[in-house]
Motif scaffolding. Structure first.
Motif, PDB file in Angstrom:
ATOM      1  N   ASN A  47      17.235 -70.114  49.173  1.00 36.23           N
ATOM      2  CA  ASN A  47      15.974 -69.595  50.239  1.00 36.23           C
ATOM      3  C   ASN A  47      15.073 -68.821  49.646  1.00 36.23           C
ATOM      4  O   ASN A  47      15.146 -68.276  48.704  1.00 36.23           O
ATOM      5  N   SER A  48      13.913 -68.513  50.258  1.00 28.12           N
ATOM      6  CA  SER A  48      12.853 -67.925  49.870  1.00 28.12           C
ATOM      7  C   SER A  48      12.568 -68.120  48.532  1.00 28.12           C
ATOM      8  O   SER A  48      12.479 -67.330  47.468  1.00 28.12           O
ATOM      9  N   LEU A  49      12.385 -69.480  48.011  1.00 26.64           N
ATOM     10  CA  LEU A  49      12.234 -69.844  46.514  1.00 26.64           C
ATOM     11  C   LEU A  49      10.875 -69.304  46.042  1.00 26.64           C
ATOM     12  O   LEU A  49       9.879 -69.320  46.751  1.00 26.64           O
ATOM     13  N   LYS A  50      10.875 -68.933  44.814  1.00 28.72           N
ATOM     14  CA  LYS A  50       9.642 -68.446  44.162  1.00 28.72           C
ATOM     15  C   LYS A  50       9.482 -69.455  43.049  1.00 28.72           C
ATOM     16  O   LYS A  50      10.088 -70.214  42.504  1.00 28.72           O
ATOM     17  N   PRO A  51       7.964 -69.374  42.412  1.00 25.95           N
ATOM     18  CA  PRO A  51       7.739 -70.237  41.439  1.00 25.95           C
ATOM     19  C   PRO A  51       8.355 -69.955  40.161  1.00 25.95           C
ATOM     20  O   PRO A  51       8.728 -71.074  39.476  1.00 25.95           O
ATOM     21  N   GLU A  52       9.011 -68.823  39.855  1.00 24.23           N
ATOM     22  CA  GLU A  52       9.738 -68.407  38.842  1.00 24.23           C
ATOM     23  C   GLU A  52      11.302 -69.051  38.993  1.00 24.23           C
ATOM     24  O   GLU A  52      11.936 -69.381  37.897  1.00 24.23           O
ATOM     25  N   ASP A  53      11.584 -69.755  39.777  1.00 28.84           N
ATOM     26  CA  ASP A  53      12.895 -70.521  40.175  1.00 28.84           C
ATOM     27  C   ASP A  53      12.742 -71.836  39.610  1.00 28.84           C
ATOM     28  O   ASP A  53      13.762 -72.610  39.353  1.00 28.84           O
ATOM     29  N   THR A  54      11.502 -72.238  39.313  1.00 23.52           N
ATOM     30  CA  THR A  54      11.285 -73.751  38.873  1.00 23.52           C
ATOM     31  C   THR A  54      12.096 -73.874  37.636  1.00 23.52           C
ATOM     32  O   THR A  54      12.013 -73.087  36.557  1.00 23.52           O
ATOM     33  N   ALA A  55      12.888 -74.940  37.453  1.00 26.95           N
ATOM     34  CA  ALA A  55      13.691 -75.382  36.377  1.00 26.95           C
ATOM     35  C   ALA A  55      14.723 -76.262  36.601  1.00 26.95           C
ATOM     36  O   ALA A  55      14.536 -77.048  38.083  1.00 26.95           O
ATOM     37  N   VAL A  56      15.298 -77.256  35.647  1.00 28.28           N
ATOM     38  CA  VAL A  56      16.383 -77.919  36.016  1.00 28.28           C
ATOM     39  C   VAL A  56      17.745 -77.169  36.102  1.00 28.28           C
ATOM     40  O   VAL A  56      17.979 -76.376  35.575  1.00 28.28           O
ATOM     41  N   TYR A  57      18.282 -77.495  37.344  1.00 27.20           N
ATOM     42  CA  TYR A  57      19.585 -76.816  37.629  1.00 27.20           C
ATOM     43  C   TYR A  57      20.663 -77.897  37.360  1.00 27.20           C
ATOM     44  O   TYR A  57      20.645 -79.030  37.815  1.00 27.20           O
ATOM     45  N   TYR A  58      21.789 -77.106  36.691  1.00 25.63           N
ATOM     46  CA  TYR A  58      22.867 -77.870  36.237  1.00 25.63           C
ATOM     47  C   TYR A  58      24.168 -77.262  36.968  1.00 25.63           C
ATOM     48  O   TYR A  58      24.395 -76.078  37.131  1.00 25.63           O
ATOM     49  N   CYS A  59      25.029 -78.170  37.308  1.00 23.44           N
ATOM     50  CA  CYS A  59      26.187 -77.697  37.850  1.00 23.44           C
ATOM     51  C   CYS A  59      27.323 -77.789  36.449  1.00 23.44           C
ATOM     52  O   CYS A  59      26.963 -78.786  35.782  1.00 23.44           O
ATOM     53  N   ALA A  60      28.179 -76.946  36.464  1.00 26.30           N
ATOM     54  CA  ALA A  60      28.941 -77.176  35.418  1.00 26.30           C
ATOM     55  C   ALA A  60      30.603 -76.450  36.022  1.00 26.30           C
ATOM     56  O   ALA A  60      30.612 -75.761  36.751  1.00 26.30           O
ATOM     57  N   ALA A  61      31.392 -76.802  35.084  1.00 24.08           N
ATOM     58  CA  ALA A  61      32.960 -76.701  35.626  1.00 24.08           C
ATOM     59  C   ALA A  61      33.722 -76.129  34.381  1.00 24.08           C
ATOM     60  O   ALA A  61      33.484 -76.609  33.314  1.00 24.08           O
ATOM     61  N   SER A  62      34.605 -75.219  34.614  1.00 19.67           N
ATOM     62  CA  SER A  62      35.395 -74.656  33.626  1.00 19.67           C
ATOM     63  C   SER A  62      36.804 -74.247  34.047  1.00 19.67           C
ATOM     64  O   SER A  62      37.131 -73.559  35.058  1.00 19.67           O
ATOM     65  N   TRP A  63      37.980 -74.686  33.278  1.00 15.73           N
ATOM     66  CA  TRP A  63      39.299 -74.491  33.758  1.00 15.73           C
ATOM     67  C   TRP A  63      39.604 -73.113  34.064  1.00 15.73           C
ATOM     68  O   TRP A  63      39.777 -72.280  33.280  1.00 15.73           O
ATOM     69  N   ARG A  64      40.171 -72.847  35.298  1.00 13.43           N
ATOM     70  CA  ARG A  64      40.596 -71.519  35.595  1.00 13.43           C
ATOM     71  C   ARG A  64      39.776 -70.534  35.010  1.00 13.43           C
ATOM     72  O   ARG A  64      40.523 -69.657  34.381  1.00 13.43           O
ATOM     73  N   THR A  65      38.500 -70.504  35.177  1.00 12.39           N
ATOM     74  CA  THR A  65      37.719 -69.437  34.508  1.00 12.39           C
ATOM     75  C   THR A  65      37.403 -68.488  35.633  1.00 12.39           C
ATOM     76  O   THR A  65      36.969 -68.820  37.052  1.00 12.39           O
ATOM     77  N   THR A  66      36.950 -67.201  35.536  1.00 14.55           N
ATOM     78  CA  THR A  66      36.564 -66.302  36.316  1.00 14.55           C
ATOM     79  C   THR A  66      34.852 -66.259  36.332  1.00 14.55           C
ATOM     80  O   THR A  66      34.440 -66.879  35.377  1.00 14.55           O
ATOM     81  N   VAL A  67      34.528 -65.668  37.345  1.00 15.39           N
ATOM     82  CA  VAL A  67      33.067 -65.714  37.558  1.00 15.39           C
ATOM     83  C   VAL A  67      32.285 -64.758  36.537  1.00 15.39           C
ATOM     84  O   VAL A  67      31.089 -65.244  36.045  1.00 15.39           O
ATOM     85  N   LYS A  68      32.934 -63.799  36.044  1.00 16.24           N
ATOM     86  CA  LYS A  68      32.246 -62.824  34.963  1.00 16.24           C
ATOM     87  C   LYS A  68      32.353 -63.624  33.707  1.00 16.24           C
ATOM     88  O   LYS A  68      31.213 -63.482  33.049  1.00 16.24           O
ATOM     89  N   ALA A  69      33.386 -64.497  33.394  1.00 15.74           N
ATOM     90  CA  ALA A  69      33.119 -65.163  32.248  1.00 15.74           C
ATOM     91  C   ALA A  69      32.097 -66.557  32.209  1.00 15.74           C
ATOM     92  O   ALA A  69      31.557 -66.633  31.291  1.00 15.74           O
TER      93      ALA A  69
END
Length: 127
Positions: free
Chosen positions: A84-106
């Motif tokens: 929401n409230s998108l800005k021009p600086e949000d322009t990018a290619v957005y990628y989804c990624a997965a990592s086995w049993r990984t924490t958010v900080k990692a």
């Protein structure tokens, strides 16, 4: 074997909204941390948001906190990014990624640690 397929990208005006989806197959979805990353032209890949494999509280880059929301539907093997409230600086290619049993900080610390990646979906925000 493992596939992550993003969808929902497009072109919007500043202040608008988009919802990205990432459908996973070939893995046990509930055993993987899931994250969204983005890469603008000429820039390094950047962390956006993540959910731990355990669930719990999501984690966000400060640049999107309060505007973006990450969520997942285990039954559908799908992770979402509501923007929401998108800005021009949000322009990018957005990628989804997965990592086995990984924490958010990692995931936030090092995108190179992710195990699987989608091909990306382009988001363009005009001023």
């Amino acid at each position: 074997q493992v596939q992550l397929v993003e969808s929902g990208g497009g072109s919007v005006q500043a202040g608008g909204s988009l919802r990205l989806s990432c459908e996973a197959s070939g893995l046990t979805f509930s055993s993987y941390g899931m994250g969204w990353f983005r890469q603008a032209p000429g820039k390094e890949r950047e962390f956006v948001a993540a959910l731990s494999w355990r669930g719990g509280s999501p984690y966000y880059n400060d640049s999107v906190k309060g505007r973006f929301t990450i969520s997942r539907d285990i039954a559908k093997n799908t992770v979402y990014l509501q923007m929401n409230s998108l800005k021009p600086e949000d322009t990018a290619v957005y990628y989804c990624a997965a990592s086995w049993r990984t924490t958010v900080k990692a995931m936030a610390e090092n995108y190179r640690g992710m195990d699987y990646w989608g091909k990306g979906t382009l988001v363009t925000v005009s001023s």
